[in-house]
Design an enzyme around this catalytic site. Structure first.
Site, PDB file in Angstrom:
ATOM      1  N   PRO A  39       8.915  -5.310  -0.266  1.00 19.36           N
ATOM      2  CA  PRO A  39      10.381  -5.356  -0.308  1.00 19.36           C
ATOM      3  C   PRO A  39      10.956  -5.242   1.100  1.00 19.36           C
ATOM      4  O   PRO A  39      10.367  -4.611   1.977  1.00 19.36           O
ATOM      5  CB  PRO A  39      10.744  -4.131  -1.152  1.00 19.36           C
ATOM      6  N   TYR A  57       2.659   3.153  11.771  1.00 21.64           N
ATOM      7  CA  TYR A  57       2.980   2.947  10.355  1.00 21.64           C
ATOM      8  C   TYR A  57       2.596   1.537   9.916  1.00 21.64           C
ATOM      9  O   TYR A  57       2.020   1.340   8.842  1.00 21.64           O
ATOM     10  CB  TYR A  57       4.478   3.186  10.156  1.00 21.64           C
TER      11      TYR A  57
END
Length: 319
Positions: A168, A141
Site C-alpha cells: 500500500p 527499514y
C-alpha cells in the site's frame, strides 16, 4: 475435513490492523466459522522469537496477516536506520519462520512503497523492487521490508508455501500514529496543524512541500480486501495505490488539512530540513485488472474524516 479459518493479525492495534478489525467486526467481513485474533505489541514482542512462538502456540492460526513492524517518520528513520533494519529483520523472520513451522496455510505481509529504488523510472511497479538501492533516508527499514519478498519466494521455492505481500502507498486514517516527531507525514501534519490552531501559531512544515505522494485512506474496503488471505494463490506481490493522476504534493496535502481543520493561520516551509524522496509514483495497473470498477475515497473527504476522528480522539491520538 478442513479446520475453521483462524486469522492472526500481527500489528492488530495499528492503523491498518484497526481498519481490518472494523471491516471484520462491523461491516460483515467475517465469514461464518472464522476466528480473527488482533495481536498488539503489548501482548507479544515479535522481535523475540520465543514470544513469537508462544503466540502461535496459543492461538494456532491457520492464516496470518502480518502488519507488525517498527515504523516511524522520516527523521526518526534518518537517525536510527540500524535499529529499523535489525528490529524489522527479526520481526519478519520470526513471524514467517514460525508460521512455516506451525503449518500456517497462507501469510499476507504488508510492505511499503519506500522499498523501491531511489533512482528509477516512473511509474514503479511490482517487478522493480530490487532494481537498485532505496533512498538513503530510510535504507534500514527498506532493506528489511524487501527481505520479506525474498523470503516469500524462498518459502515458495523450497516448501511450496503461499506467503505473499501487498504494497500500500502512504496509508492514513483513524488510529494512525499522529506523533509530530515520529508519525508519518499526513498524520503528523494533522496533529501539528490542530495544535497550531489551538495555540494561534503558524504551522511549520519540514521541507519544501514539493515531494509528491499517493495517499490512501485506511478504511477503504479495497485495502482490507487486498490483505485478506483467501485471495492469494502465489507469492507474487501487488501494489495497492490510487492512480498516478491522484498523486499530490505535500503542500497540497497541507492545504487540504488546513481546510479540514478550518485553520486560518500562516503555513511556513522549512527548506533547511530534508525533503526525503521526492516522488514514489506507483502503477496500480495490477489492482485495476483485478478490481476494474473500484473507486477510492476522494482524498479531501478522507482527510476531513481523519481530521474529525483526530479532533474527537485528541487526548488519545496526539501521542
Amino acid at each position: 475435513m478442513a479446520l475453521p479459518m483462524r486469522v492472526l493479525v500481527t500489528g492488530g492495534s495499528g492503523l491498518v490492523g484497526k481498519a481490518i478489525e472494523h471491516v471484520v467486526q462491523q461491516e460483515g467481513g467475517k465469514l461464518e466459522g472464522e476466528e480473527w485474533i488482533f495481536l498488539s505489541s503489548k501482548q507479544a514482542d515479535l522481535v523475540d522469537v520465543e514470544q513469537t512462538r508462544a503466540v502461535f502456540e496459543k492461538y494456532r492460526p491457520t492464516h496470518v496477516i502480518h502488519l507488525a513492524a517498527k515504523v516511524g517518520g522520516l527523521y526518526l528513520h534518518m537517525r536510527e536506520n540500524l535499529q529499523f533494519l535489525r528490529d524489522n529483520i527479526k520481526i519478519n523472520d520470526n513471524v514467517l519462520q514460525t508460521a512455516h513451522e506451525s503449518g500456517v496455510t497462507k501469510v499476507v505481509s504488508c510492505l511499503s512503497s519506500c522499498i523501491f529504488p531511489d533512482k528509477t523510472t516512473y511509474p514503479i511497479d511490482e517487478t522493480m523492487i530490487h532494481n537498485g538501492s532505496p533512498h538513503d533516508s530510510n535504507f534500514g527499514y527498506s532493506h528489511a521490508k524487501r527481505m520479506i519478498d525474498v523470503q516469500n519466494r524462498a518459502y515458495f521455492q523450497q516448501y511450496g508455501r503461499c506467503y505473499t505481500a501487498v504494497i500500500p502507498t502512504n496509508v492514513f486514517g483513524p488510529h494512525d500514529n499522529f506523533n509530530i516527531e515520529n508519525g508519518h507525514v499526513l498524520s503528523a501534519l494533522i496533529n501539528k496543524t490542530y495544535k497550531a490552531k489551538k495555540e494561534g501559531t503558524p504551522v511549520t512544515v519540514c521541507g519544501s512541500g514539493a515531494p509528491r505522494r499517493q495517499f490512501i485512506y485506511s478504511l477503504v474496503r479495497v485495502l482490507t480486501q487486498s490483505l485478506c488471505v483467501q485471495y492469494y494463490l502465489t507469492f507474487a506481490v501487488g501494489f495497492l495505490s490510487v492512480g498516478e493522476k491522484d498523486e499530490i504534493s505535500i503542500k497540497e496535502a497541507v492545504d487540504m488539512i488546513a481546510k479540514a481543520l478550518d485553520f486560518k493561520g500562516e503555513i511556513h516551509f522549512d527548506t533547511t530540513m530534508s525533503d526525503g524522496q521526492m516522488k514514489k509514483t506507483a502503477s496500480n495497473g495490477k489492482l485495476r485488472r483485478l478490481l476494474p470498477d473500484f473507486s477510492f475515497t476522494p482524498l479531501n473527504e478522507a482527510i476531513k474524516m481523519t481530521c474529525d476522528w483526530f479532533e474527537n480522539n485528541y487526548n488519545i491520538a496526539r501521542t
